[in-house]
Design an enzyme around this catalytic site. Structure first.
Site, short mmCIF file in Angstrom:
data_model
loop_
_atom_site.label_atom_id
_atom_site.label_comp_id
_atom_site.label_asym_id
_atom_site.label_seq_id
_atom_site.Cartn_x
_atom_site.Cartn_y
_atom_site.Cartn_z
N LYS A 210 -47.70 -38.64 -10.32
CA LYS A 210 -48.72 -39.41 -8.23
C LYS A 210 -48.87 -38.05 -7.58
O LYS A 210 -49.91 -38.63 -6.95
CB LYS A 210 -47.55 -40.17 -8.31
CG LYS A 210 -48.27 -41.14 -8.95
CD LYS A 210 -46.74 -42.72 -8.58
CE LYS A 210 -46.54 -43.78 -9.27
NZ LYS A 210 -45.05 -44.01 -8.95
N ARG A 211 -47.97 -37.26 -7.41
CA ARG A 211 -48.83 -36.57 -6.03
C ARG A 211 -49.70 -35.69 -6.36
O ARG A 211 -50.40 -35.31 -4.88
CB ARG A 211 -47.44 -35.41 -5.45
CG ARG A 211 -47.24 -34.22 -7.01
CD ARG A 211 -45.63 -33.62 -6.59
NE ARG A 211 -46.19 -32.57 -7.40
CZ ARG A 211 -46.14 -30.96 -7.94
NH1 ARG A 211 -47.27 -30.91 -7.22
NH2 ARG A 211 -45.87 -31.04 -8.30
#
Ligand code: GLU
Length: 441
Positions: A210-211
């Site tokens: 996600k990052r």
């Protein structure tokens, strides 16, 4: 042997691009062999498993067009009785035992697998022979209690009961395989064939997460990626079809797929390549399908004939409807719908003067005025009419003022394209406005 693969996501998050690729490889492998892929939800983590994630996975698979056969039993959380029976057998046969586990000041009981401390060797379809000394694993925990099995035990029982012949999963599971082989041998089950596929990496070569930005399929869907493009891109993410060809339909992928051609190394996710695939599929759409595809990007009440006239340009220039929507909101397409505000000082090309700009615009106006209606249906006819003059006088000094007069922008598509989209009357009106701006002190 009928090939049966499985896709067993844990519904603890939205359907991730990496899971989608695992599902796709399982499907392609099975379908290529005339077999099937089965789906089950590994929801033993009751805290993190959520119905909304299950729903998202089911909907995303359907949207991507990855088919699967549902087994009768769907969720691990509904199979406690079955796991309990197998656990009892393991304990009775001396393969597992209950033991106290000291955690802080309270002591609780867990069920441990009695490790035979052997070497486990298996042949992985991608990585070749893999060998593990299992004594390092000690007597590992397989259940928190007789009613609360852990992942390794549940996977082994489910794979057996679902008749799974091939376990194709992410490389991050390779260290789980020896434990699972020990358990399945104790239960007397047949070993499936394993294939551990490389992880998807972000451009910084760490595991995609996600990052790094957008990872869930529903977000790509909302952005306007079409399922065919995602499928095509994901298939090539780690799999090499052999040869230069890149565009494959699902049917063609089924025909061509072979697990031996999956790379051992991680596959780097490249959003530019995905955008490229999306463009390929947008360009292959029928006119009606493309119109429908981009319709939502236009504001309500946008002039229909202008939208219609914009379609060929959009098909050449956009990668996704999401990008179009952004440009539209930023006003980048406004000049197609209404006359732009122009500034006299921006009309002449750099290095040329207002007088020249005036002459060239006036000339272009008279050429365009005399251009018959049927020459306006494509930009080509307009280009042909002006090209010789522009080349003779210097393309920049002729075409910049015309383009600016039509768009009011420092950057835009070429003036022939704009003129063909806004039409003859509007083109002449905008040229007149520019001439007036140039001649008004
Ligand atoms: N539920 C596991 C996961 O989502 C899959 C495990 C497996 O493929 O064996 O990572």
């Amino acid at each position: 042997m009928r090939v049966i693969t499985r896709f067993p996501p844990s519904p603890t998050g939205y359907f991730h691009i990496g899971s989608a690729r695992t599902a796709l490889f399982n499907y392609l492998y099975a379908a290529h062999a005339g077999g099937e892929m089965r789906l089950r939800f590994e929801d033993t983590d009751t805290e993190r498993s959520k119905p909304e994630f299950e729903k998202d996975i089911v909907e995303s698979l359907a949207w991507l067009g990855i088919p699967y056969t549902k087994p009768e039993v769907f969720r691990q959380s509904e199979r406690t009785d079955i796991y309990r029976d197998h656990l009892k057998c393991l304990i009775e046969a001396g393969f597992a035992y209950e033991a106290e586990e000291a955690t802080g000041d309270s002591a609780k009981k867990v069920i441990r697998f009695k490790n035979p401390n052997t070497r486990v060797i298996f042949t992985d379809l991608i990585r070749g022979e893999v060998s593990f000394d299992t004594s390092d694993l000690k007597d590992f925990v397989i259940a928190r209690s007789i009613d609360d099995p852990l992942y390794h035990l549940a996977v082994v029982i489910d794979d057996h009961e679902m008749g799974v012949t091939h376990v194709i999963r992410g490389e991050d599971h390779i260290s789980n395989t020896p434990r699972q082989i020990l358990i399945l041998e104790a239960l007397g089950f047949v070993r499936p064939i394993y294939a551990h596929i490389p992880l998807i990496l972000a451009p910084d070569k760490t595991k995609l997460s996600k990052r790094h930005g957008v990872v869930s399929i529903n977000q790509y869907r909302a952005e306007g990626y079409v399922p065919e493009a995602l499928i095509n891109y994901l298939a090539l993410l780690g799999w090499n079809p052999g040869g230069d060809r890149e565009v494959f339909s699902l049917g063609e992928l089924i025909k061509e797929f072979s697990i031996e051609r999956v790379h051992k190394g991680g596959a780097v996710f490249d959003i530019e390549k995905l955008r490229w695939f999306n463009r390929q599929y947008l360009q292959a759409m029928s006119g009606a399908a493309f119109h429908e595809y981009i319709a939502s990007a236009f504001p309500e009440g946008a002039d229909r004939s202008t939208v219609q006239a914009l379609l060929p340009l959009l098909r050449q220039s956009i990668s996704t409807s999401g990008e179009l929507k952004k440009s539209m909101t930023a006003g980048e397409y406004d000049f197609f719908f209404e006359a732009p505000t122009i500034r006299a000082e921006n009309i002449p090309n750099k290095g040329s003067n207002p007088g020249d700009a005036c002459t060239h615009l006036a000339h272009a106006r008279s050429v365009l005025e005399n251009l018959p209606g049927n020459a306006w249906t494509s930009s080509e006819g307009i280009k042909v009419a002006l090209w010789e003059y522009a080349t003779g006088q210097g393309r920049g000094s002729v075409l910049w003022p015309l383009r600016y007069a039509l768009s009011g922008k420092q950057r835009s598509p070429d003036p022939f394209i704009i003129a063909s989209i806004i039409g003859k009357d509007e083109t002449l009106r905008r040229i007149d406005a520019a001439l007036e701006a140039l001649t008004t002190p």
